[in-house]
Every structure is written in C-alpha cells, then in structure tokens.
Motif scaffolding. Structure first.
Motif, mmCIF file in Angstrom:
data_model
loop_
_atom_site.group_PDB
_atom_site.id
_atom_site.type_symbol
_atom_site.label_atom_id
_atom_site.label_comp_id
_atom_site.label_asym_id
_atom_site.label_seq_id
_atom_site.Cartn_x
_atom_site.Cartn_y
_atom_site.Cartn_z
ATOM 1 N N ILE A 153 3.192 -1.973 -3.157
ATOM 2 C CA ILE A 153 3.806 -0.821 -2.466
ATOM 3 C C ILE A 153 5.298 -1.081 -2.222
ATOM 4 O O ILE A 153 6.138 -0.206 -2.446
ATOM 5 N N LEU A 156 7.282 -0.926 -5.536
ATOM 6 C CA LEU A 156 7.490 0.466 -5.973
ATOM 7 C C LEU A 156 8.387 1.217 -4.992
ATOM 8 O O LEU A 156 9.216 2.035 -5.398
ATOM 9 N N GLY A 157 8.194 0.938 -3.717
ATOM 10 C CA GLY A 157 8.956 1.655 -2.678
ATOM 11 C C GLY A 157 10.431 1.351 -2.706
ATOM 12 O O GLY A 157 11.237 2.117 -2.185
ATOM 13 N N GLY A 162 8.750 4.913 -6.956
ATOM 14 C CA GLY A 162 7.819 5.112 -5.840
ATOM 15 C C GLY A 162 7.839 6.548 -5.353
ATOM 16 O O GLY A 162 6.782 7.178 -5.156
ATOM 17 N N THR A 166 4.676 9.765 -6.097
ATOM 18 C CA THR A 166 3.950 10.466 -5.027
ATOM 19 C C THR A 166 4.663 11.735 -4.573
ATOM 20 O O THR A 166 4.371 12.261 -3.496
ATOM 21 N N SER A 177 3.109 8.912 1.014
ATOM 22 C CA SER A 177 3.984 8.671 -0.150
ATOM 23 C C SER A 177 4.411 7.192 -0.155
ATOM 24 O O SER A 177 4.485 6.553 0.910
ATOM 25 N N ILE A 178 4.669 6.679 -1.337
ATOM 26 C CA ILE A 178 4.955 5.235 -1.456
ATOM 27 C C ILE A 178 6.192 4.812 -0.641
ATOM 28 O O ILE A 178 6.134 3.802 0.067
ATOM 29 N N PRO A 179 7.301 5.585 -0.667
ATOM 30 C CA PRO A 179 8.439 5.154 0.157
ATOM 31 C C PRO A 179 8.090 5.104 1.653
ATOM 32 O O PRO A 179 8.514 4.187 2.357
ATOM 33 N N ASN A 180 7.283 6.092 2.114
ATOM 34 C CA ASN A 180 6.906 6.086 3.536
ATOM 35 C C ASN A 180 5.979 4.912 3.856
ATOM 36 O O ASN A 180 6.098 4.289 4.914
ATOM 37 N N LEU A 181 5.044 4.634 2.939
ATOM 38 C CA LEU A 181 4.155 3.484 3.151
ATOM 39 C C LEU A 181 4.952 2.188 3.145
ATOM 40 O O LEU A 181 4.710 1.287 3.957
ATOM 41 N N SER A 182 5.936 2.117 2.231
ATOM 42 C CA SER A 182 6.793 0.936 2.149
ATOM 43 C C SER A 182 7.566 0.739 3.454
ATOM 44 O O SER A 182 7.632 -0.363 3.997
#
Lengths: 226, 287
Positions: A153, A156-157, A162, A166, A177-182
C-alpha cells in the motif's frame, strides 16, 4: 580522589545548570556559552580520534591483518584531508581554498571522489532493496502478511499509480483509496509506533542523564568507578 | 510446473538488478512523467510560506550531503524560489560539513540564474557551515549572530543589512530544514523552533519521513517526504506560479522512473509470493 570527585562534581554542576537553563530564561546565556564550550572540547576530541584512527590502521597494515589494503586507503585519505585542511587557514584561495573554491584540494576531493562515491553507494540501495523485497516479503505468517500488505500500500501510495488504481471508487468509499490508506498507515499505525519509540528513548535518556548528573553512573570516567 | 515455480522462487538476483536498471533508465530516457497531487502535509508548508508578508525572515538549512541530493535538492530549490518570489529574507545555512557545496549549488542554480537582481547580504545571506550539531542551534537560540559570526565569504554578519533586528531564533518567522539525518529536522524542532515558538517545516528522505510524523502537525508545520514530497511542493509552486514550470520540475520528472521502479518491485514481490504458495516451499512448511 581528585581524578574521580572533580569530574563528577563538574558534570553535576553543568548538568543541573543546563536543566535549569531550560526552565529559566535568565540562564539562556549560560546555555549558549556551554554549547560553545562543548564545541571547543569536541574539537580537541577530534585530535584524539584522529590519532587513534591512525594508530589502529597503521597497526593493521604493519601486521598485514585481513583487509589491510583498505586501511592504506583510509590512512591516505585521512592524511590528504588533514594536510589540505591544515593549509586552509583563513579565507585562502587557490589549492588551499575551501571546498567551494574551484581548483582547491578540497574541491577536487569532493567533486572527483566524495560526490561520486556517495552517489554510487546510495544508488546501489535501489538494487539491494528490490532484491531484498523479493526475498523477504513473503506471507509466511500473519505478521509477515501484515508487513507485506502495508508495504504494498505504501509503495503504491507514494506514486500516481495508487491514486489511478482506486480512482473508480465512489465518494463514500474514497477512504479505501490507496493514497488514503497509505496516509492512514503513516499517520496512525506508523505514528503510534514511532511515538512509542520516541517516548521510550526519551525516558531512557532522562534516566541515564539523571544517573550521570547524580554521580551514580561513572563509566564515562574510564569504567573502573561505575 | 512446481519445479518451474521453485526456480522462480530462487531467481538469480542479477535478473532483478537488470529489471530495476531498465525500470529507471527507460522512463528517464523517454521522459515519462505522471500527474502529481499535493497532499495536505506538503500543502501546509506551501501555504505558510505563501502567506508570509514581504520581508519576513526564513531560515533555510541544507543539512544533507551528496548522497541524497536527488531527493533533497529539488525540495530546497523549490522552497528557495518560492521564498525569493515572495520577497522574503532568506538565511541559508548548514550544520553538515558536506552541506557547503549544496549551498554553493543553490547560489549558482537558483540565486544567480533566477534571481540575479537580489542582493547578497540584503535580500539573502549564505551563512555557510558551522560545526557543533544541535549545540549550534542551542547557541543561536539566544544569540544568532554569535552562532554565525561570519557569512560564507567571511564578512562580519553584524555589518550586513539583512541581520538588522536579528538577535535570536525567535526573531525569525519560519524555519525550513531540508535534511537527511542528524542533525536535521528533529534537532531544529527540539532546540530551535519549539522553544522559540517559530514554526518549523521539514523536507527529508523517504526513509526518514516516518520517524517525524509524531511531530506533525503541532511541532512540525509540514513535511516533504522523499522525492514524492519534493514533487508535491513543485506541483504546488508551478500551479500557483506557472512561470516556474520549466525550471522547478526536477522532482516531478524524476517521479516517472521512481513510479516504474516501484511497480517493478511490487511485481517481484507478487511473483515471489506466487512462487512461494504454489511452489514446493509452502507445502514443505505445512508438512
């Protein structure tokens, strides 16, 4: 008596003064001056350090210990820098000039040796990171799987991919979304771990400092009086 | 099939090295770039700098060596361009011996090329390197000219117009520390910005960024983490001031190779796990 008591007393007085300086504005000057004294004492320590470095490596060369050829490189580099530095008195120019002066020894050492060597060492990391990731990031158990997922994550983030992967998520699910998860991993999970480490280190520093200031810990005197 | 996956699981590392080299070289040669979106942690730095009134004082430190120039240099160049564009007074300095050439590069690449009209000693000053790590910050806290008595050219700082009214760190409006280790952002927060109540912004390598999150947002105004952080600041700068589009996009351009390299690493991780689960290793472990 003087060899032990005097340094311990000096350490206690300076330690308490610096602690007090943090809380009382009137002692700011003392704090500033003691920091300068530290720099002067550290400069003297460089002489001891340089002498020790020479002694160790010359001994290694003399006895032909494993890796002695690297010691020759170390000694030559040390002497080159030392000689170039000793001639650099004041704001001199030419070959004795500072590192930013074209044509100086320091400039040559920096541009022709230090810069490419450091850049090479750091660039090689990319290859080792890729190889190590391939071998180490295996979902062998729960902990390793968590590490693996977090790493993917974050990897990709940190790039546009990333966000692109998403971008189709509807607004209510954008938190996935990957940036938010990151960002969540960095600002929540990582933050908790990093904060715990910092607080732990802080408490350790306080307890060790107190032991030194109060004269309980005396190993810095040479280890015999601790 | 199982034997093949076993072989994949024990792939020769030289193949990985070649793949990474190609993943960097091809996008670099092709000039591949991706859009960059500025995140709040970087936008905070940009907004703060952008909101400072003309003539505000900004300390800008180059606490890094040549090994991290690809990550740190675009950050410090973008911040310097932004600060000079806003007509802020910039105080360049370094606590790293290897930071001197970085300050010199800033003088040549940003100050001389983009802002030749700005006067040294009046609009900006290069205070050079001072040994002593956090001890220097501690000294500068109460006596800034005492900690940096001369500039990089050997001029007495007390004679420079830019030093008028500068007695201690509290006299500054912002500290921007671009660093890659010790002493760096943490030390500027602990010994400079926090006790003097001056906001500190940071720019560090990607590996160091996670360690600084505990200071954000109360003690650390914002943080540029690695090349991505630098690219985000450049994106914010170019969006607000398009005239810097051609000059301040180094990190944005380097993000292309980095993105592809990340994808290649991810592909290898996935491949390694597929080989692990479908090959013999996982079965051997279970039995």
């Amino acid at each position: 008596m003087i060899r032990v008591t005097l340094p311990v007393l000096l350490t206690s007085v300076v330690g308490f003064l610096l602690v007090a300086a943090f809380f009382f504005r009137g002692l700011n000057r003392v704090n500033s001056d003691l920091s300068e004294y530290f720099n002067i004492i550290a400069a003297v320590a460089f002489i001891l350090g340089g002498g020790n470095l020479l002694r160790m490596h010359l001994d290694k060369v003399q006895r032909r210990r494993p890796g002695w050829t690297y010691s020759i490189v170390t000694v030559v580099a040390f002497l080159f820098t030392l000689i170039a530095g000793l001639f650099k008195v004041g704001n001199s120019q030419g070959w004795t000039g500072p590192v930013e002066a074209q044509g100086s020894w320091f400039n040559f050492a920096y541009d022709a040796m230090f810069n490419p060597l450091q850049a090479t060492m750091f660039s090689l990391l990319a290859f080792f990171v890729a190889s190590a990731s391939y071998r180490a990031f295996r979902a062998r158990n729960v902990e390793a799987t968590l590490l693996l997922v977090a790493a993917l994550i974050i990897l990709l983030g940190r790039t546009f991919v990333g966000a692109f992967l998403t971008s189709w998520l509807p607004q209510p699910l954008q938190f996935l979304s990957i940036p938010n998860l990151s960002n969540w991993i960095m600002s929540t999970v990582n933050l908790a771990g990093a904060r715990a480490i910092i607080i732990g280190i802080g408490l350790g520093v306080i307890s060790t400092s107190l032991k030194i200031i109060l004269g309980i810990e005396r190993s810095y005197l040479g280890g015999r009086e601790s | 099939m199982s034997a093949f996956l076993d072989r994949v699981g024990r792939m020769d590392r030289r193949l990985i090295y070649v793949a990474i080299a190609l993943a960097v070289i091809i996008p670099l040669v092709a000039g591949l770039t991706f859009p960059v979106i500025t995140t709040p942690i970087v936008q905070n730095i940009f907004d703060k700098l952008d909101s400072l009134p003309e003539g505000s004082r900004v300390i800008l430190t180059a606490d890094f060596g040549p090994s991290t120039v690809p990550e740190n240099m675009p950050m410090i160049q973008a911040v310097l361009r932004h600060a000079l564009h806003k007509k802020l007074k910039v105080y360049l300095l370094t606590l790293w011996a290897t930071g001197i050439p970085q300050l010199d590069a800033l003088e040549q690449n940003v100050l001389a090329k983009d802002f030749p009209d700005r006067v040294a000693g009046q609009d900006w000053v290069n205070l050079g390197y001072k040994a002593g790590n956090q001890g220097v910050i501690n000294s500068a806290f109460s006596d800034f000219p005492g900690a940096f008595p001369v500039d990089s050219k050997g001029h007495d700082v007390r004679t420079l117009p830019i030093m008028e009214g500068v007695k201690r760190i509290a006299d500054f409006n912002l500290i921007v520390c671009i660093a890659s280790g010790f002493p760096g952002v943490k030390e500027w927060i602990q010994f400079g910005g926090d006790p003097a109540h001056v906001p500190v912004a940071g720019g560090v390598t990607a590996v160091e960024a996670p360690l600084l999150y505990p200071y954000y947002p109360r003690q650390l105004l914002g943080l540029m983490g690695g090349l991505q952080g630098a690219a985000e600041y450049e994106a914010a700068l170019v969006k607000q001031y398009p005239e810097y589009a051609s000059r301040s996009e180094e990190a944005i351009q380097r993000m292309g190779p980095q993105t592809v390299a990340h994808l290649v690493i991810i592909a290898f991780i996935v491949l390694g796990n597929v080989a692990f689960f479908t090959g013999g290793e996982w079965r051997r472990r279970r039995t």
